[in-house]
Write an enzyme that holds these catalytic residues in place. Structure first.
Site, mmCIF file in Angstrom:
data_model
loop_
_atom_site.group_PDB
_atom_site.id
_atom_site.type_symbol
_atom_site.label_atom_id
_atom_site.label_comp_id
_atom_site.label_asym_id
_atom_site.label_seq_id
_atom_site.Cartn_x
_atom_site.Cartn_y
_atom_site.Cartn_z
ATOM 1 N N ALA A 60 9.901 10.288 18.067
ATOM 2 C CA ALA A 60 10.067 11.673 18.501
ATOM 3 C C ALA A 60 9.131 12.580 17.705
ATOM 4 O O ALA A 60 8.916 12.358 16.515
ATOM 5 C CB ALA A 60 11.504 12.098 18.268
ATOM 6 N N GLY A 106 12.327 6.962 17.615
ATOM 7 C CA GLY A 106 12.530 7.215 19.042
ATOM 8 C C GLY A 106 11.710 6.284 19.918
ATOM 9 O O GLY A 106 12.098 5.987 21.062
ATOM 10 N N GLU A 109 13.578 3.105 20.034
ATOM 11 C CA GLU A 109 14.741 3.319 20.913
ATOM 12 C C GLU A 109 14.316 3.234 22.376
ATOM 13 O O GLU A 109 15.033 2.689 23.218
ATOM 14 C CB GLU A 109 15.376 4.685 20.620
ATOM 15 C CG GLU A 109 16.079 4.718 19.264
ATOM 16 C CD GLU A 109 16.639 6.093 18.942
ATOM 17 O OE1 GLU A 109 15.832 7.024 18.752
ATOM 18 O OE2 GLU A 109 17.875 6.239 18.887
ATOM 19 N N GLU A 129 14.711 7.218 10.883
ATOM 20 C CA GLU A 129 15.421 8.506 10.943
ATOM 21 C C GLU A 129 16.142 8.838 9.649
ATOM 22 O O GLU A 129 16.188 9.990 9.217
ATOM 23 C CB GLU A 129 16.431 8.508 12.101
ATOM 24 C CG GLU A 129 15.809 8.560 13.482
ATOM 25 C CD GLU A 129 15.395 7.208 14.026
ATOM 26 O OE1 GLU A 129 15.351 6.225 13.256
ATOM 27 O OE2 GLU A 129 15.103 7.126 15.232
HETATM 28 N N1 COA Z 1 5.748 13.481 15.216
HETATM 29 C C1 COA Z 1 4.707 14.347 15.141
HETATM 30 N N2 COA Z 1 3.621 14.137 14.413
HETATM 31 C C2 COA Z 1 3.584 13.011 13.709
HETATM 32 C C3 COA Z 1 4.616 12.063 13.722
HETATM 33 C C4 COA Z 1 5.730 12.336 14.520
HETATM 34 N N3 COA Z 1 6.759 11.487 14.608
HETATM 35 N N4 COA Z 1 4.288 11.050 12.904
HETATM 36 C C5 COA Z 1 3.075 11.344 12.423
HETATM 37 N N5 COA Z 1 2.650 12.530 12.894
HETATM 38 C C6 COA Z 1 1.372 13.208 12.644
HETATM 39 C C7 COA Z 1 1.223 13.608 11.185
HETATM 40 O O1 COA Z 1 1.842 14.856 10.926
HETATM 41 C C8 COA Z 1 -0.267 13.668 11.051
HETATM 42 O O2 COA Z 1 -0.699 14.867 11.644
HETATM 43 P P1 COA Z 1 -1.997 15.631 11.108
HETATM 44 O O3 COA Z 1 -3.135 14.684 11.332
HETATM 45 O O4 COA Z 1 -2.036 16.862 11.895
HETATM 46 O O5 COA Z 1 -1.725 15.854 9.649
HETATM 47 C C9 COA Z 1 -0.749 12.528 11.962
HETATM 48 O O6 COA Z 1 0.330 12.285 12.870
HETATM 49 C C10 COA Z 1 -1.034 11.235 11.223
HETATM 50 O O7 COA Z 1 0.096 10.922 10.415
HETATM 51 P P2 COA Z 1 -0.076 10.462 8.901
HETATM 52 O O8 COA Z 1 1.290 10.318 8.333
HETATM 53 O O9 COA Z 1 -1.019 11.356 8.189
HETATM 54 O O10 COA Z 1 -0.772 9.063 9.125
HETATM 55 P P3 COA Z 1 -0.412 7.642 8.556
HETATM 56 O O11 COA Z 1 -1.287 6.716 9.288
HETATM 57 O O12 COA Z 1 -0.412 7.670 7.076
HETATM 58 O O13 COA Z 1 1.115 7.355 8.976
HETATM 59 C C11 COA Z 1 3.008 7.152 10.419
HETATM 60 C C12 COA Z 1 1.475 7.324 10.307
HETATM 61 C C13 COA Z 1 3.391 7.284 11.869
HETATM 62 C C14 COA Z 1 3.409 5.768 9.872
HETATM 63 C C15 COA Z 1 3.721 8.232 9.578
HETATM 64 O O14 COA Z 1 3.195 9.486 9.938
HETATM 65 C C16 COA Z 1 5.199 8.301 9.798
HETATM 66 O O15 COA Z 1 5.944 7.559 9.178
HETATM 67 N N6 COA Z 1 5.644 9.213 10.654
HETATM 68 C C17 COA Z 1 7.051 9.513 10.780
HETATM 69 C C18 COA Z 1 7.614 8.762 11.894
HETATM 70 C C19 COA Z 1 9.063 9.067 12.036
HETATM 71 O O16 COA Z 1 9.791 9.375 11.131
HETATM 72 N N7 COA Z 1 9.475 8.957 13.263
HETATM 73 C C20 COA Z 1 10.850 9.102 13.569
HETATM 74 C C21 COA Z 1 10.990 10.097 14.583
HETATM 75 S S1 COA Z 1 12.322 9.608 15.613
#
Ligand code: COA
Length: 679
Positions: A60, A106, A109, A129
């Site tokens: 999400a 998400g 899911e 989450e």
């Molecule tokens: N929603 C919106 N934006 C997200 C995102 C999400 N779930 N996950 C990552 N992003 C964005 C970051 O803010 C970043 O944006 P920016 O380039 O404008 O700064 C970009 O995507 C890259 O993320 P970053 O964390 O810098 O890259 P990474 O390769 O180190 O890690 C992930 C990528 C996805 C592993 C990490 O961002 C992450 O763990 N995200 C959280 C996912 C999460 O908690 N999802 C659960 C939601 S239900």
């Protein structure tokens, strides 16, 4: 947003929402519309949902969570996701998810609502989450146990840890592993998939009712043992329990309630804030359009604890390092430590042996200092002393190319004092790593007024490249973390002077959210280090007041903390457990301020926390950081402060700025200018 095409009876829906295929309401709408389109197309028999080659989806869109003002907002998010996923699960033409790369929250899911899941070997699956203080809100607590069993589902959701495609296959979360996500491969794999009921109707992992009762009781106990501010673990376990003991529908309802409850906590809001804050730090409007210089080789001068950790961080990230220490023995020790550290990671299964070998091979321990001449970025990490650092920088300047960036790893010294003797001071930047530098995620990038923007951009880029979070700070004593944290540590000793019990002081530090109390931490780092850094801060910021008498007396008595076996506490050889130290207690008693009344827990907590708040606002006032959230990110990453607290500025906002002003005004009257309210 979604690419749609049909190949051999398979409707392919490819998520295309860079950079991470974050799931928004618009994307869900598009998905449902494409499912309908596929259902209506007589040439389609099955449907496949794919993402990018190395990114299925990060789940999400986190910004959806940032703007949940009311429980109704939270419920709206859950219902939108649930409706879309129900449409997938109920699709008259069965849907298969093809997972590659990150498949999180998400997104997992979504995949679980599909009839089958295929995964490429690079897939990483997680339900993160809980790390945001939330409960899954799109059926995860219900579908995951039906796929992998109750125990594994709870483990995955309470840790938030990612698992590999292989592990997901073993658990039954994935039905088949495929070599790649190309359409021919997918078509071939889809043709072999067995008939299968909907996930919500699957029962084969749910037969052991007695076993489940034990698992729920244990998990509930474990979840309740965590911080009271963070409710998501307890809520997750309860949502799973209801879904298993009652029904899928009842569980879904309980999950949505849980999501709303979690979303309403300040712990979740703060965790989400910190997630965003840590990513914002790299956005530096003042460097827009500035190109970072290419860095092929990094030089490290000085292989003490910090230099060793820095060298390791670069080689681990794939960047060759040439390292030198005037003391040849120190160099050999450093290489041995780096090798041992990689070996440990291999034995823990975190990296493969060949990765460790390749990383060690990237490190060249130079016999002559002149070998540093090839460095594009040369970092001095010699002893924290002005003259030693000046001499080191002078040597680097004479060796390195004129366009090489020179960095200092000072934690306290003003960079202008270091730049004063340099021929080309504009190429000097600060890269303040935190100990242990190979694992701590923060690097403060210190910018002098007249630093070349390209030099600063290069340091920022390199910190990012090695997986650290860089925070850009103005060149001001203590930069940001030490500036705010050292006064807190000192306040702990001032509290002892007022008669506070050491154990109570430590307890209140932990209560606020630090991994250990301030006195235990100073014992670990060295009481002489606190004395030294406090002296530097005091000499610039006169409002910090005089030294802490107890610190000086303990240093005089050579009770420097764990390294001498005695500090505020006493330590037995080979044991880090703090025990009462009668000698220190005598010094503490002798240093008591006359007429001071011993502070109770509330007053201890207030002084510790508000000392940081006062300093944080001064730091903002002096524009040491670009934005307040940078300070909060730096404090969380640099000190281990729990993210549910959101950082220092955020905490002040949480308790209310008017309240903050009143408390500071009161503390300033009683304890002095260090608590004074700033603009
Ligand atoms: N929603 C919106 N934006 C997200 C995102 C999400 N779930 N996950 C990552 N992003 C964005 C970051 O803010 C970043 O944006 P920016 O380039 O404008 O700064 C970009 O995507 C890259 O993320 P970053 O964390 O810098 O890259 P990474 O390769 O180190 O890690 C992930 C990528 C996805 C592993 C990490 O961002 C992450 O763990 N995200 C959280 C996912 C999460 O908690 N999802 C659960 C939601 S239900």
């Amino acid at each position: 947003m979604i690419e749609y095409y049909v190949a051999d009876g398979l409707a392919v829906l490819r998520l295309n929402a860079p950079p991470v295929n974050a799931l928004t309401f618009a994307l869900l709408d598009a998905l449902v519309a494409d499912l309908r389109r596929a259902a209506a197309d007589p040439s389609v028999e099955r449907i496949a949902i794919l993402g990018e080659v190395d990114f299925f989806s990060a789940g999400a869109d986190v910004s959806l969570f940032r703007h949940l003002a009311t429980a109704a907002d939270a419920m709206r998010v859950c219902r939108a996701f649930e409706a879309a996923y129900r449409a997938i699960e109920d699709s008259p033409k069965p849907v298969v998810a093809v997972l590659a790369g990150q498949t999180l929250g998400g997104a997992l899911e979504l995949a679980m609502a599909c009839r089958w899941r295929l995964a490429v070997r690079n897939a990483r699956l997680a339900m993160p989450e809980v790390k945001l203080g939330l409960c899954p809100g799109a059926g995860g607590t219900q579908r995951l146990p039906r796929l992998v069993g109750v125990k594994a589902a709870i483990d995955l959701m309470l840790t938030g840890q990612a698992i590999s495609a292989e592990r997901a296959f073993e658990l039954g979360l994935v039905d088949a592993l495929i070599p790649n996500a190309e359409i021919e491969t997918v078509l071939e794999a889809v043709a072999k998939l067995p008939n299968r009921e909907k996930t919500r109707d699957r029962k084969e992992k749910l037969v052991d009712v007695t076993g489940h009762r034990v698992i729920f009781a244990e998990a509930a106990k474990l979840a309740a043992a965590g911080r009271r501010e963070v409710v998501s673990p307890v809520e997750i376990v309860e949502a799973v329990r209801v879904g298993i003991e009652e029904s899928f529908e009842a569980g879904l309802g309980r999950e949505q309630e849980a999501f709303c409850r979690c979303a309403a906590t300040s712990a979740a809001r703060n965790k989400i804030y910190v997630f965003t804050a840590c990513r914002e730090t790299a956005k530096t409007p003042e460097l827009t359009g500035v190109q970072a210089l290419p860095v092929k080789t990094v030089g490290v001068l000085g292989l003490g604890t910090m230099g060793t950790g820095i060298a390791q961080a670069f080689v681990a990230a794939g960047i060759p390092v040439v390292a030198f220490d005037l003391d040849a023995r120190a160099g050999e020790v450093a290489v041995g430590r780096i090798r041992a550290s990689f070996d440990r990671r291999v034995s823990q299964g975190k990296i493969r042996p060949e990765q460790a070998m390749a990383a060690v091979a990237r490190l060249t321990l130079a016999k002559e200092e002149s070998a540093l001449r090839d460095a594009d970025l040369a970092i001095e990490a010699v002893f924290e002393n002005l003259e030693a650092k000046r001499a080191a920088l002078a040597r680097l300047e004479s060796l390195c190319r004129p366009n090489a960036v020179l960095a200092t790893n000072t934690s306290t010294i003003n960079l202008d004092a270091l730049a004063a003797g340099m021929k080309q001071p504009d190429r000097l930047v600060g890269m303040h790593f935190f100990n242990p530098a190979n694992t701590m995620p923060l690097v403060e990038i210190v910018r002098r007024e007249d630093a070349l923007p390209a030099a600063v951009a290069t340091a920022l880029r390199q910190a990012k490249t090695i997986g650290k979070t860089p925070v850009l700070v103005r060149n001001r004593e203590g930069f940001v973390v030490n500036r705010v944290f050292i006064p807190y540590l000192k306040e702990a000793f001032l509290l002892l002077e007022d008669g506070a019990d050491p154990a109570a002081v430590d307890r209140m530090g932990v209560e606020f959210g630090f991994p250990m109390g301030p006195l235990t931490l100073v014992d670990l780092a060295g009481i002489d280090i606190l004395q030294h850094t406090d002296a530097i801060l005091r000499s610039t910021f006169s409002y910090h007041g005089g030294p802490a008498v107890i610190v000086d007396r303990l240093v005089e008595a050579k009770m420097l903390g764990q390294k001498t076996g005695m500090g505020v506490y006493r330590y037995e050889a080979g044991d880090h457990k703090p025990r009462p130290n009668l000698e220190a207690m005598k010094i503490i008693a002798e240093s008591r301020r006359p007429n001071a009344s011993p502070p109770g827990d509330d007053e201890i907590g207030r002084r510790l926390v508000f000392r940081m708040v006062a300093e944080a606002f001064r730091t903002l006032h002096e524009h040491v950081v670009t934005r307040a959230s940078d300070l909060d990110a730096a404090m969380v990453l640099g000190t281990g402060l729990a993210d549910f607290r959101g950082g220092i500025v955020r905490h002040a906002q949480d308790v209310g700025l008017e309240h903050v002003r009143d408390v500071l005004a009161d503390l300033a009257v009683r304890y002095g200018e260090r608590f004074a309210v700033t603009q």
